[in-house]
Scaffold this motif. Structure first.
Motif, PDB file in Angstrom:
ATOM      1  N   VAL A   1      39.907  42.426  41.675  1.00 48.08           N
ATOM      2  CA  VAL A   1      39.173  41.397  40.927  1.00 48.08           C
ATOM      3  C   VAL A   1      39.178  41.732  39.449  1.00 48.08           C
ATOM      4  CG1 VAL A   1      36.901  40.424  40.452  1.00 48.08           C
ATOM      5  CG2 VAL A   1      37.627  40.775  42.816  1.00 48.08           C
TER       6      VAL A   1
ATOM      7  N   ASN B   1      30.614  33.745  45.966  1.00 48.01           N
ATOM      8  CA  ASN B   1      30.649  32.966  44.722  1.00 48.01           C
ATOM      9  C   ASN B   1      32.007  32.273  44.546  1.00 48.01           C
ATOM     10  OD1 ASN B   1      29.923  32.001  42.194  1.00 48.01           O
ATOM     11  ND2 ASN B   1      30.311  33.933  41.134  1.00 48.01           N
ATOM     12  N   GLU B   2      33.087  33.012  44.820  1.00 48.44           N
ATOM     13  CA  GLU B   2      34.439  32.435  44.677  1.00 48.44           C
ATOM     14  C   GLU B   2      34.640  31.266  45.640  1.00 48.44           C
ATOM     15  OE1 GLU B   2      37.151  35.673  45.367  1.00 48.44           O
ATOM     16  OE2 GLU B   2      36.434  36.730  43.578  1.00 48.44           O
TER      17      GLU B   2
ATOM     18  N   ASN C   1      43.267  38.571  50.883  1.00 50.55           N
ATOM     19  CA  ASN C   1      42.318  39.673  50.726  1.00 50.55           C
ATOM     20  C   ASN C   1      40.992  39.338  51.408  1.00 50.55           C
ATOM     21  OD1 ASN C   1      41.168  42.064  49.563  1.00 50.55           O
ATOM     22  ND2 ASN C   1      40.273  40.779  47.960  1.00 50.55           N
TER      23      ASN C   1
ATOM     24  N   ILE D   1      39.215  41.272  54.668  1.00 49.98           N
ATOM     25  CA  ILE D   1      37.841  41.778  54.665  1.00 49.98           C
ATOM     26  C   ILE D   1      37.037  41.116  55.787  1.00 49.98           C
ATOM     27  CG2 ILE D   1      35.689  41.816  53.313  1.00 49.98           C
ATOM     28  CD1 ILE D   1      37.462  42.123  50.799  1.00 49.98           C
TER      29      ILE D   1
ATOM     30  N   LEU E   1      37.268  47.733  50.469  1.00 52.41           N
ATOM     31  CA  LEU E   1      36.362  47.076  49.513  1.00 52.41           C
ATOM     32  C   LEU E   1      36.553  47.645  48.108  1.00 52.41           C
ATOM     33  CD1 LEU E   1      33.196  46.542  51.743  1.00 52.41           C
ATOM     34  CD2 LEU E   1      34.771  44.799  50.896  1.00 52.41           C
ATOM     35  N   THR E   2      36.860  48.928  48.016  1.00 47.47           N
ATOM     36  CA  THR E   2      37.160  49.520  46.703  1.00 47.47           C
ATOM     37  C   THR E   2      38.399  48.853  46.096  1.00 47.47           C
ATOM     38  OG1 THR E   2      36.131  51.628  47.219  1.00 47.47           O
ATOM     39  CG2 THR E   2      37.867  51.671  45.548  1.00 47.47           C
ATOM     40  N   LYS E   3      39.432  48.723  46.905  1.00 45.61           N
ATOM     41  CA  LYS E   3      40.669  48.081  46.446  1.00 45.61           C
ATOM     42  C   LYS E   3      40.384  46.641  46.009  1.00 45.61           C
ATOM     43  CE  LYS E   3      43.711  46.413  49.237  1.00 45.61           C
ATOM     44  NZ  LYS E   3      44.519  46.222  50.462  1.00 45.61           N
ATOM     45  N   SER E   4      39.571  45.947  46.793  1.00 51.50           N
ATOM     46  CA  SER E   4      39.272  44.546  46.493  1.00 51.50           C
ATOM     47  C   SER E   4      38.507  44.410  45.171  1.00 51.50           C
ATOM     48  CB  SER E   4      38.481  43.935  47.653  1.00 51.50           C
ATOM     49  OG  SER E   4      38.224  42.578  47.413  1.00 51.50           O
ATOM     50  N   ILE E   5      37.562  45.312  44.928  1.00 50.76           N
ATOM     51  CA  ILE E   5      36.822  45.289  43.650  1.00 50.76           C
ATOM     52  C   ILE E   5      37.794  45.536  42.495  1.00 50.76           C
ATOM     53  CG2 ILE E   5      35.141  46.557  42.226  1.00 50.76           C
ATOM     54  CD1 ILE E   5      33.522  47.056  44.813  1.00 50.76           C
TER      55      ILE E   5
ATOM     56  N   ASN F   1      27.422  43.724  46.439  1.00 52.58           N
ATOM     57  CA  ASN F   1      27.616  42.840  45.283  1.00 52.58           C
ATOM     58  C   ASN F   1      29.007  42.216  45.313  1.00 52.58           C
ATOM     59  OD1 ASN F   1      26.656  41.883  42.515  1.00 52.58           O
ATOM     60  ND2 ASN F   1      28.620  42.859  42.020  1.00 52.58           N
ATOM     61  N   HIS F   2      29.980  42.974  45.802  1.00 53.76           N
ATOM     62  CA  HIS F   2      31.329  42.418  45.900  1.00 53.76           C
ATOM     63  C   HIS F   2      31.384  41.293  46.947  1.00 53.76           C
ATOM     64  CE1 HIS F   2      35.581  42.179  45.324  1.00 53.76           C
ATOM     65  NE2 HIS F   2      35.836  42.437  46.589  1.00 53.76           N
TER      66      HIS F   2
ATOM     67  N   PRO G   1      27.943  37.812  39.912  1.00 51.60           N
ATOM     68  CA  PRO G   1      28.266  39.043  40.650  1.00 51.60           C
ATOM     69  C   PRO G   1      29.300  39.897  39.911  1.00 51.60           C
ATOM     70  CG  PRO G   1      28.208  37.177  42.156  1.00 51.60           C
ATOM     71  CD  PRO G   1      28.070  36.609  40.772  1.00 51.60           C
ATOM     72  N   GLN G   2      30.243  39.262  39.233  1.00 55.24           N
ATOM     73  CA  GLN G   2      31.254  40.044  38.507  1.00 55.24           C
ATOM     74  C   GLN G   2      30.607  40.837  37.359  1.00 55.24           C
ATOM     75  OE1 GLN G   2      34.907  38.028  37.940  1.00 55.24           O
ATOM     76  NE2 GLN G   2      35.887  39.712  36.831  1.00 55.24           N
ATOM     77  N   GLU G   3      29.705  40.190  36.624  1.00 56.70           N
ATOM     78  CA  GLU G   3      28.998  40.903  35.545  1.00 56.70           C
ATOM     79  C   GLU G   3      28.096  42.004  36.101  1.00 56.70           C
ATOM     80  OE1 GLU G   3      28.261  37.328  32.273  1.00 56.70           O
ATOM     81  OE2 GLU G   3      27.046  37.404  34.085  1.00 56.70           O
TER      82      GLU G   3
ATOM     83  N   ASN H   1      27.133  48.362  45.551  1.00 53.46           N
ATOM     84  CA  ASN H   1      28.405  47.931  44.944  1.00 53.46           C
ATOM     85  C   ASN H   1      29.204  47.037  45.885  1.00 53.46           C
ATOM     86  OD1 ASN H   1      28.842  51.345  43.770  1.00 53.46           O
ATOM     87  ND2 ASN H   1      27.608  49.723  42.861  1.00 53.46           N
ATOM     88  N   PHE H   2      29.322  47.458  47.136  1.00 47.99           N
ATOM     89  CA  PHE H   2      30.114  46.668  48.085  1.00 47.99           C
ATOM     90  C   PHE H   2      29.393  45.352  48.418  1.00 47.99           C
ATOM     91  CE2 PHE H   2      32.446  50.637  49.963  1.00 47.99           C
ATOM     92  CZ  PHE H   2      33.180  50.743  48.795  1.00 47.99           C
TER      93      PHE H   2
ATOM     94  N   GLN I   1      28.559  43.914  38.655  1.00 51.86           N
ATOM     95  CA  GLN I   1      29.208  44.994  39.397  1.00 51.86           C
ATOM     96  C   GLN I   1      29.074  46.347  38.679  1.00 51.86           C
ATOM     97  OE1 GLN I   1      29.778  46.357  42.252  1.00 51.86           O
ATOM     98  NE2 GLN I   1      31.158  44.760  42.920  1.00 51.86           N
TER      99      GLN I   1
ATOM    100  N   TYR J   1      28.890  39.332  47.509  1.00 54.11           N
ATOM    101  CA  TYR J   1      28.305  38.204  46.768  1.00 54.11           C
ATOM    102  C   TYR J   1      29.393  37.531  45.928  1.00 54.11           C
ATOM    103  CZ  TYR J   1      23.722  40.523  47.600  1.00 54.11           C
ATOM    104  OH  TYR J   1      22.604  41.118  48.139  1.00 54.11           O
ATOM    105  N   GLN J   2      30.238  38.352  45.336  1.00 59.56           N
ATOM    106  CA  GLN J   2      31.287  37.800  44.480  1.00 59.56           C
ATOM    107  C   GLN J   2      32.259  36.944  45.299  1.00 59.56           C
ATOM    108  OE1 GLN J   2      32.865  40.475  41.706  1.00 59.56           O
ATOM    109  NE2 GLN J   2      34.512  39.101  41.094  1.00 59.56           N
TER     110      GLN J   2
END
Lengths: 249, 249
Positions: free
Chosen positions: A246, B175-176, B231, B235, A239-243, B168-169, A204-206, B165-166, A208, B171-172
């Motif tokens: 990361v 994943n964590e 965080n 969320i 969610l923007t802040k959270s992305i 996918n976040h 998921p990080q890749e 985008n959100f 994004q 999903y991240q």
């Protein structure tokens, strides 16, 4: 032949019944339901705890809060009784029986068929010797059978809330924004599917993309201005802040 | 034969080039790139604005902030110049040319092939008479070509941030949580895919499941206790509240 009795008549019971009905090694001999349900043959239903038959595995598929109560009312001892809950320990089940968990990791909705073969089933048993029968039962309907302990199952359940329930809520917000602007929501479907598929080959990080990970503050501002709903604005910001957090790690 | 020139050499330019290369009615005659890119044949690349050839459509595929600058530097007038941005008005393009937008609604990542046939392309032109050529160009690579005005395109872009985008976040985050508990993330893949598929036959509101929509406060409490990351907790709370607000409407 594994004889199974389902206790409960909701979504999980219905989907399990349909899946077991197709498995040649399994027979659902009874369904316990408080009221007669049209989702199961009338002849195998009972609402009377004293009428419950003998079986190899009893699967309690009721809401989490009701599991203990159903298991307490069972009139027999020393048989294998499991629940299907992701967030409940097996020890809420009455200790008079051998206990375990049979947790199918999927989102079940009435009238929406699912292919059980692809659904991961997470198993746990109190006694090691009971594992084999649960495993055989799970393998009769699914290709993905996993030994998962209580803590892992809770982690999976929380993760599932994020990747399924919360994700679906983001779809709902997308749907609302489209509606307000006379755009058919299905135009977003290919993007939604690609987002779900992409993480098969990328983390998921890749995977994004978008303004948050690009630190594109101009677009982020424009989006927040565009949104009229305060709740949507708040979700957008958090969610923007959270992305962005990361990416800094 | 539609002659196209791509200005830019990033993900969107690369994916468009690959798609147009398969379209028999289209020829990409040139790619403008500041530095030589290995994603395009060397023979068609230029980094010099004075060397740009004649073409039917010029597609500017650069970051939103750079669109105006690229369009200002074009040395010709009265030709059709479009950008590919979801959140940018066509009037950031220099008025010396005929302007429009060619916005493919998809998430593009390097080294991840996409099937352009399924990608919705959203078109807008300043002058009605330019629409036909953009439509022909879009139809050469996609089955989903949509006339979308500036405000609708912005709405779509914001929606795309939520559903792609959100999502996918989320999903991240899943994943964590899996990683911390030694669970392979791919166990969640069928759930993720079913969540994306389900909304083809149900509205997101109908498709919603989980503790928030059930008002299962016991499970919600357990989940918040389980999460250790502040965080993730925040969320979890805000999305749970948002799901519950929708249901009350």
């Amino acid at each position: 032949m594994i004889k199974v009795i389902l206790l409960g008549s909701g979504n999980v019971a219905t989907h399990l019944f349909q899946a077991f009905s197709k498995a040649s090694e399994v027979e659902v001999v009874q369904v316990f339901s408080r009221t007669l349900s049209k989702d199961f043959p009338e002849s195998i239903q009972t609402s009377d705890f004293t009428q419950i038959l003998e079986a190899d595995v009893y699967i309690i598929c009721v809401s989490d809060n009701a599991i203990a109560n159903v298991s307490n009312q069972l009139q027999f001892e020393n048989r294998l009784v499991v629940h299907t809950s992701g967030s409940t320990d097996f020890d809420v089940l009455d200790a008079k029986n051998k206990r375990g968990v049979f947790y199918p990791l999927q989102t079940f909705t009435k009238n929406k068929a699912v292919d059980f073969k692809e659904i991961p089933i997470c198993l746990e048993t109190e006694n090691a010797e009971d594992y084999a029968i649960l495993e055989k039962l799970a393998k009769s309907i699914s290709n993905s059978v996993n030994k998962i302990d209580g803590k892992q199952r809770k982690a999976l359940h929380v993760s599932a809330v994020f990747v399924c329930n919360f994700t679906n809520h983001l779809y709902q917000i997308g749907n609302e924004i489209c509606k307000e602007n006379n755009i058919p929501f299905h135009i977003l479907q290919p993007l939604i599917e690609e987002t779900a598929q992409k993480i098969k080959s990328l983390s998921p990080q890749e995977a994004q993309t978008g303004p948050a990970v690009r630190n594109d503050s101009k677009t982020i501002e424009k989006h927040i201005d565009f949104l009229t709903d305060e709740n949507q604005k708040e979700i957008y910001k958090i969610l923007t802040k959270s992305i962005q957090n990361v990416e800094k790690l």
